[in-house]
Design an enzyme around this catalytic site. Structure first.
Site, PDB file in Angstrom:
ATOM      1  N   ASN A   1       0.534 -18.823  -5.694  1.00 18.38           N
ATOM      2  CA  ASN A   1       0.395 -19.216  -4.281  1.00 18.38           C
ATOM      3  C   ASN A   1      -1.077 -19.481  -3.970  1.00 18.38           C
ATOM      4  O   ASN A   1      -1.929 -19.383  -4.853  1.00 18.38           O
ATOM      5  CB  ASN A   1       0.988 -18.134  -3.377  1.00 18.38           C
ATOM      6  CG  ASN A   1       0.306 -16.800  -3.586  1.00 18.38           C
ATOM      7  OD1 ASN A   1      -0.881 -16.647  -3.362  1.00 18.38           O
ATOM      8  ND2 ASN A   1       1.079 -15.814  -4.055  1.00 18.38           N
TER       9      ASN A   1
ATOM     10  N   PHE B   1      -0.840  -6.319   4.622  1.00 20.96           N
ATOM     11  CA  PHE B   1      -1.206  -7.586   5.255  1.00 20.96           C
ATOM     12  C   PHE B   1       0.086  -8.379   5.430  1.00 20.96           C
ATOM     13  O   PHE B   1       0.972  -8.307   4.570  1.00 20.96           O
ATOM     14  CB  PHE B   1      -2.179  -8.371   4.370  1.00 20.96           C
ATOM     15  CG  PHE B   1      -3.617  -8.076   4.665  1.00 20.96           C
ATOM     16  CD1 PHE B   1      -4.169  -6.858   4.291  1.00 20.96           C
ATOM     17  CD2 PHE B   1      -4.414  -9.006   5.327  1.00 20.96           C
ATOM     18  CE1 PHE B   1      -5.500  -6.571   4.568  1.00 20.96           C
ATOM     19  CE2 PHE B   1      -5.744  -8.732   5.606  1.00 20.96           C
ATOM     20  CZ  PHE B   1      -6.294  -7.512   5.232  1.00 20.96           C
TER      21      PHE B   1
ATOM     22  N   ASP C   1       7.229 -13.106  -4.465  1.00 14.55           N
ATOM     23  CA  ASP C   1       8.474 -12.349  -4.250  1.00 14.55           C
ATOM     24  C   ASP C   1       9.471 -12.566  -5.383  1.00 14.55           C
ATOM     25  O   ASP C   1      10.370 -11.764  -5.589  1.00 14.55           O
ATOM     26  CB  ASP C   1       9.115 -12.772  -2.922  1.00 14.55           C
ATOM     27  CG  ASP C   1       8.301 -12.266  -1.744  1.00 14.55           C
ATOM     28  OD1 ASP C   1       7.705 -11.180  -1.876  1.00 14.55           O
ATOM     29  OD2 ASP C   1       8.241 -12.963  -0.709  1.00 14.55           O
TER      30      ASP C   1
ATOM     31  N   LYS D   1       6.889 -24.695 -24.568  1.00  9.43           N
ATOM     32  CA  LYS D   1       6.750 -25.566 -23.397  1.00  9.43           C
ATOM     33  C   LYS D   1       8.089 -26.262 -23.117  1.00  9.43           C
ATOM     34  O   LYS D   1       8.696 -26.823 -24.049  1.00  9.43           O
ATOM     35  CB  LYS D   1       5.654 -26.603 -23.679  1.00  9.43           C
ATOM     36  CG  LYS D   1       5.366 -27.481 -22.510  1.00  9.43           C
ATOM     37  CD  LYS D   1       4.312 -28.509 -22.865  1.00  9.43           C
ATOM     38  CE  LYS D   1       4.235 -29.541 -21.761  1.00  9.43           C
ATOM     39  NZ  LYS D   1       3.692 -30.798 -22.209  1.00  9.43           N
TER      40      LYS D   1
ATOM     41  N   LYS E   1       8.345  -1.217   5.600  1.00 10.42           N
ATOM     42  CA  LYS E   1       7.571  -0.762   4.429  1.00 10.42           C
ATOM     43  C   LYS E   1       6.901   0.588   4.694  1.00 10.42           C
ATOM     44  O   LYS E   1       6.113   1.063   3.872  1.00 10.42           O
ATOM     45  CB  LYS E   1       6.537  -1.828   4.049  1.00 10.42           C
ATOM     46  CG  LYS E   1       7.175  -3.166   3.661  1.00 10.42           C
ATOM     47  CD  LYS E   1       6.184  -4.176   3.109  1.00 10.42           C
ATOM     48  CE  LYS E   1       6.840  -5.549   2.991  1.00 10.42           C
ATOM     49  NZ  LYS E   1       6.466  -6.258   1.766  1.00 10.42           N
TER      50      LYS E   1
ATOM     51  N   LYS F   1       7.719  -5.784   9.114  1.00 10.12           N
ATOM     52  CA  LYS F   1       7.204  -5.344   7.800  1.00 10.12           C
ATOM     53  C   LYS F   1       6.556  -3.965   7.910  1.00 10.12           C
ATOM     54  O   LYS F   1       6.697  -3.130   7.016  1.00 10.12           O
ATOM     55  CB  LYS F   1       6.185  -6.349   7.258  1.00 10.12           C
ATOM     56  CG  LYS F   1       6.840  -7.624   6.751  1.00 10.12           C
ATOM     57  CD  LYS F   1       5.814  -8.650   6.298  1.00 10.12           C
ATOM     58  CE  LYS F   1       6.493 -10.004   6.109  1.00 10.12           C
ATOM     59  NZ  LYS F   1       5.551 -11.098   5.867  1.00 10.12           N
TER      60      LYS F   1
HETATM   61  N1  CTP Z   1       3.889  -7.081  -0.908  1.00 10.14           N
HETATM   62  C1  CTP Z   1       4.065  -6.296  -2.025  1.00 10.14           C
HETATM   63  N2  CTP Z   1       4.979  -6.659  -2.978  1.00 10.14           N
HETATM   64  C2  CTP Z   1       5.735  -7.768  -2.830  1.00 10.14           C
HETATM   65  C3  CTP Z   1       5.564  -8.582  -1.681  1.00 10.14           C
HETATM   66  C4  CTP Z   1       4.632  -8.203  -0.739  1.00 10.14           C
HETATM   67  O1  CTP Z   1       3.376  -5.281  -2.165  1.00 10.14           O
HETATM   68  N3  CTP Z   1       6.598  -8.094  -3.753  1.00 10.14           N
HETATM   69  C5  CTP Z   1       2.934  -6.669   0.116  1.00 10.14           C
HETATM   70  C6  CTP Z   1       1.768  -7.618   0.308  1.00 10.14           C
HETATM   71  O2  CTP Z   1       0.681  -7.237  -0.522  1.00 10.14           O
HETATM   72  C7  CTP Z   1       1.446  -7.456   1.782  1.00 10.14           C
HETATM   73  C8  CTP Z   1       2.778  -7.120   2.416  1.00 10.14           C
HETATM   74  O3  CTP Z   1       3.611  -6.642   1.357  1.00 10.14           O
HETATM   75  O4  CTP Z   1       0.563  -6.372   2.023  1.00 10.14           O
HETATM   76  C9  CTP Z   1       3.449  -8.263   3.107  1.00 10.14           C
HETATM   77  O5  CTP Z   1       3.494  -9.380   2.233  1.00 10.14           O
HETATM   78  P1  CTP Z   1       4.072 -10.766   2.716  1.00 10.14           P
HETATM   79  O6  CTP Z   1       3.993 -11.735   1.583  1.00 10.14           O
HETATM   80  O7  CTP Z   1       3.478 -11.157   4.031  1.00 10.14           O
HETATM   81  O8  CTP Z   1       5.592 -10.421   3.051  1.00 10.14           O
HETATM   82  P2  CTP Z   1       6.852 -10.113   2.193  1.00 10.14           P
HETATM   83  O9  CTP Z   1       7.128  -8.653   2.238  1.00 10.14           O
HETATM   84  O10 CTP Z   1       6.747 -10.726   0.843  1.00 10.14           O
HETATM   85  O11 CTP Z   1       7.973 -10.835   3.043  1.00 10.14           O
HETATM   86  P3  CTP Z   1       8.213 -12.413   3.292  1.00 10.14           P
HETATM   87  O12 CTP Z   1       7.737 -13.109   2.045  1.00 10.14           O
HETATM   88  O13 CTP Z   1       9.687 -12.498   3.463  1.00 10.14           O
HETATM   89  O14 CTP Z   1       7.436 -12.791   4.512  1.00 10.14           O
END
Ligand code: CTP
Length: 405
Positions: A206, A321, A275, A285, A339, A335
């Site tokens: 990303n 975050f 995710d 490849k 969490k 969140k």
């Molecule tokens: N995070 C994590 N592990 C994951 C996904 C997210 O520890 N697999 C943590 C990120 O480091 C951040 C927080 O969760 O501190 C929120 O991450 P974000 O990408 O905004 O949200 P998601 O929980 O992934 O939800 P979504 O993608 O559905 O918005």
């Protein structure tokens, strides 16, 4: 460090040219910089160079026209830090024995500010017992001595004596200028993106640059914390003084976070964790084939959710975050609760001046009691300072509650 005052004292060594860059780094942080040079230093670099870079007049002659009569007394008392870079054997000797025979040496004797000495000289001069004993005397009196680097020296020899790079001197100065309000705390920070391999040459990632997490880690080191930085791949240099744990995938990140968890007081998860990951990483490849190719993805572990589950009654403060493109508040709040966090820093990553890849950020701090605090558009360094302030306050409030105060 905005508004701090620093005196840069330049003495007569060939490395004086590097000090010009140091002045630039300090000025860039909105620090008021005044430069004083010894006569020998002016033989290597002109006062005009430092005048242009600092935006202030440079004093190099005790009885010249550049200063006012009491500057040699006032400068070291009005400032927060004096940096002597490069510091020659001669100047170190004068400092150790209280000799004040020019503007800079007199200024140092009269100073109440902290002093950072950066020796730079030929290896034989540096290892000479007289110089070493003088440095030891200075250390005993509370002067910070930045060890010189090793390597090829201007005189053609190799060994210790090289003036550290301006960035390293700047980092040390930043530590001395910051209050050590996080000393004794262990802070774990995650940063950057994760990289989930598809085959040996492709991956899913990303737009996270890691800038926010690195800024937090850097600020925490400066404020005296023991810092572990677990980061996905970025182009950034790990902050000096932090324990750096580079990782690639979300699973690597999870492993590294849990390996470093013991004794943590604050965990700040600024990483943008993928995710999903491809169900399988192809050994070879993947070749071009049909028009449509589907990639099967499986869910990655949610590291923060796992941390929230293990938190229970632990005094460790958990900060997440939330990167959102819509319904910022509602999504971030969800969140925070799901969490089990103490605070979430919400940022709208659809803005051009905030979120991924930018040097600025505009965030909302959301707390468990529903309280929301808005920050204006700030540099990521300033946001980092605020995140640490808030996390520290939450930790202190938690400790007070536990002790029944
Ligand atoms: N995070 C994590 N592990 C994951 C996904 C997210 O520890 N697999 C943590 C990120 O480091 C951040 C927080 O969760 O501190 C929120 O991450 P974000 O990408 O905004 O949200 P998601 O929980 O992934 O939800 P979504 O993608 O559905 O918005």
């Amino acid at each position: 460090m905005k508004g701090k005052e620093v005196i840069v004292g330049v003495t007569g060594g060939i490395a004086a040219y590097k000090t010009a860059e140091l002045v630039r780094l300090l000025v860039r942080e909105d620090i008021l910089v005044r430069v004083a040079m010894t006569f020998s230093a002016t033989q290597f670099v002109t006062p005009l160079t430092f005048e242009a870079l600092s935006g202030n007049r440079v004093v190099h002659d005790m009885f010249g026209q550049e200063g006012t009569v009491m500057d040699h007394i006032r400068w070291g008392q009005d400032s927060d830090l004096i940096i002597i870079a490069p510091a020659t054997a001669n100047f170190i000797g004068k400092m150790a024995h209280g000799i004040g025979d020019d503007f800079l040496s007199t200024c140092v004797i009269a100073a109440t500010a902290r002093i950072l000495v950066c020796p730079s000289m030929n290896t034989r001069m540096f290892t000479n017992p007289a110089v070493q004993q003088n440095l030891e005397l200075l250390r005993k009196r509370g002067v910070t001595v930045l060890e010189p680097g090793r390597g090829e020296l201007a005189c053609g020899t190799e060994g210790p004596g090289r003036l550290p790079e301006p960035e390293e001197i700047f980092e040390q100065a930043s530590i001395l200028l910051s209050g050590q309000d996080l000393s004794g705390l262990k802070i774990l920070v995650t940063a950057g993106p994760t990289m989930e391999p598809i085959d040996p040459v492709r991956y899913i990632t990303n737009r996270s640059s890691g800038k926010m997490g690195f800024a937090i880690a850097r600020a925490a080191v400066r404020r005296g914390a023991e810092v572990i930085l677990v980061s996905g791949p970025t182009s950034l240099q790990a902050p000096q003084g932090a324990t750096f744990c580079p990782v690639k995938t979300a699973e690597d990140m999870e492993r590294s976070v849990f390996e470093n968890l013991t004794g943590c007081d604050i965990i700040i998860k600024a990483a943008a964790v993928s995710d999903y990951r491809p169900r399988e990483c192809a050994d070879q490849k993947i070749k071009k084939g049909p028009e449509l190719l589907s990639l099967e993805l499986v869910r990655n572990p949610d590291i923060l959710t796992r941390l929230g589950e293990t938190k229970k009654e632990s005094p460790c403060i958990l900060v997440g975050f939330a990167a959102e493109t819509e319904d910022l508040l509602a999504n971030a709040e969800k969140k925070l609760r799901s969490k089990n966090l103490d605070m979430i820093v919400a940022n709208d990553v659809s803005r051009k001046d905030a979120g991924f890849e930018t040097d600025t950020n505009m965030v909302k701090f959301i707390y468990r009691d529903g309280h929301v605090e808005d920050s204006p558009l700030m540099t990521k360094d300033d946001v980092a300072g605020l995140v640490l302030d808030r996390a520290r306050a939450l930790r202190e409030a938690g400790l007070d509650r536990r002790s029944g105060n």
